[in-house]
Design an enzyme around this catalytic site. Structure first.
Site, PDB file in Angstrom:
ATOM      1  N   SER A 156       0.814  -1.223   0.000  1.00  0.00           N
ATOM      2  CA  SER A 156       0.000   0.000   0.000  1.00  0.00           C
ATOM      3  C   SER A 156       0.841   1.263   0.000  1.00  0.00           C
ATOM      4  CB  SER A 156      -0.949   0.002   1.206  1.00  0.00           C
ATOM      5  OG  SER A 156      -0.228  -0.180   2.409  1.00  0.00           O
ATOM      6  N   ASP A 401      -3.102   6.116  12.163  1.00  0.00           N
ATOM      7  CA  ASP A 401      -2.305   5.430  11.124  1.00  0.00           C
ATOM      8  C   ASP A 401      -0.990   6.182  10.959  1.00  0.00           C
ATOM      9  OD1 ASP A 401      -1.141   4.363   8.860  1.00  0.00           O
ATOM     10  OD2 ASP A 401      -2.921   4.513   7.603  1.00  0.00           O
ATOM     11  N   HIS A 404       0.937   5.029   6.723  1.00  0.00           N
ATOM     12  CA  HIS A 404       0.648   5.644   5.421  1.00  0.00           C
ATOM     13  C   HIS A 404       0.791   7.164   5.494  1.00  0.00           C
ATOM     14  CE1 HIS A 404      -1.455   1.711   5.393  1.00  0.00           C
ATOM     15  NE2 HIS A 404      -0.954   1.661   4.173  1.00  0.00           N
TER      16      HIS A 404
END
Length: 422
Positions: A156, A401, A404
């Site tokens: 990702s 998070d 990311h």
């Protein structure tokens, strides 16, 4: 976002103090600087400091002074070290796109769209110590990939870099000349009038695993086939520019169930290996495929080094912090390296690449990204396909998070370096 980093050299100031300077950079197909022009304007008579805008900070004023002289080198991919530099704040800088203007960003990285009010993380530019890193030129990028297939392969984080690259160029393309086809494994952005594609292929370990299609949430139940890559690699054949990454999925804190060979006992024949050992076996498999199948005259290969995570605020001396939550500035300490980047993995990458016969250009983004503790998605993201609720946002220790990155943001700088290498 792609940037010109601000120069940092001192200038003598006598009776007249200069207040404004800028360097006009012109570069060739090799992204080379051909000339520079510096303009000066004088301060008000009798002043003992530079006349600045009311809102300008002392740091900005200091940067403007130092920008008068710049004796850094023209960017040369073989000479310039992109890991050595600093993040410089430029309040006038605007990204080429936003998460409101580019329709191809996942909600996972659309921080402002998800409610983040502070956009200062977009204003920091990576300035190299010894070289001038060219600003990302969208038109040049489109010419570089004309008639080519460009494919980002990995997890990702690599998908974020792919989305960044698409957004950095898509605004120049007429609506009837572009299209996006999203798939669970393979996604393709097509530029018709350039006969080009910018693609993403999902392979979080590069080698095959039982979590490639249906995500296995429990790391202890994942199984890696460290000697098998063909299922993925058949999709890489014929691509003109290949960019790979694999890191964060290996960092589970547990040993990895690794399988190789074909035996009657099937999946029961796995062994539990340390992450760095399993990683080396897998990366060798990938390297062997590259060396055996890539035509060096047609295909260029890049490998993006590990993208750091920022889960432990004590790493940057914020003992009262909660992961990356509420961080507002990059780490200033030169050479900062936290626990979110594994040096063993870094050494494996260097060791394996050093033995390959196919030239692989490392895009070394680890050090520059290490500083950016404030640029992650944090609580302005999604979980399980849904935006975080207010209740979840109130528990950043569990839900923030810090893996990311917001877009636009740090991955734009990765692509700035990529374009300079192209």
């Amino acid at each position: 976002m792609g940037v010109f980093a601000k120069p940092q050299f001192s200038v003598g100031v006598s009776v007249v103090i200069f207040s404004l300077a800028f360097v006009v950079l012109l570069y060739t197909e090799r992204i080379s600087l051909l000339s520079s022009t510096t303009l000066f304007s004088c301060a008000k008579r009798g002043g003992s400091s530079i006349q600045s805008d009311r809102n300008a900070t002392e740091e900005e004023e200091d940067s403007r002074l130092k920008a008068i002289v710049d004796d850094r080198f023209i960017f040369d991919p073989d000479e310039c070290d992109v890991t050595k530099g600093k993040w410089v704040y430029n309040r006038s800088f605007e990204p080429l796109y936003t998460d409101l203007s580019c329709p191809y960003l996942d909600r996972q990285v659309s921080c402002v769209k998800n409610g983040k009010n502070d956009t200062t993380y977009r204003k920091w530019e990576w300035r190299l110590d010894d070289c001038i890193l060219p600003r990302f030129d969208a038109r040049l990028a489109l010419e570089k990939i004309r008639g080519k297939r460009v494919m980002f392969v990995g997890d990702s984080l690599e998908r974020g870099q792919w989305q960044s690259f698409v957004c950095l160029v898509e605004f120049l393309i007429p609506k009837d000349q572009k299209s996006m086809k999203r798939g669970k494994v393979h996604s393709v952005f097509k530029i018709k009038d350039h006969n080009a594609t910018i693609e993403f292929y999902w392979a979080p370990f590069l080698v095959e695993s039982n979590t490639d299609l249906k995500i296995v949430a429990d790391p202890k139940k994942r199984l890696l086939r460290v000697d098998s890559v063909e299922k993925h690699a058949k999709h890489w054949v014929g691509v003109d520019v290949l960019l790979f990454n694999t890191y964060v999925w290996w960092m589970t804190g547990t040993k990895l169930r690794s399988l190789w060979g074909s035996f009657a006992n099937g999946e029961d024949g796995y062994e539990e290996l340390d992450a760095s050992v399993s990683y080396r076996l897998a990366l060798r498999t990938w390297a062997n495929w590259i060396d055996s199948n890539v035509d060096q005259n047609k295909t260029r290969v890049f490998f993006t080094t590990m993208s750091p995570t920022h889960q432990r605020p004590a790493d940057w001396n914020n003992d009262g912090g909660i992961k990356c939550f509420n961080e507002t500035e990059p780490v200033k300490k030169k050479g900062h390296w936290g626990t979110g980047s594994d040096k063993k993995i870094m050494s494996v990458v260097g060791s394996v690449m050093g033995k390959m016969k196919t030239p692989v250009r490392l895009i070394n983004i680890t050090q520059l990204s290490e500083y950016r503790v404030e640029a992650h998605s944090s609580i302005y993201t999604e979980l399980g396909g849904k935006l975080l609720t207010d209740e979840q946002k109130a528990d950043p220790f569990k839900f923030a998070d810090c893996i990311h990155w917001c877009l636009p943001g740090v991955p734009d700088t990765w692509n700035q370096i990529l374009l300079a290498y192209l």
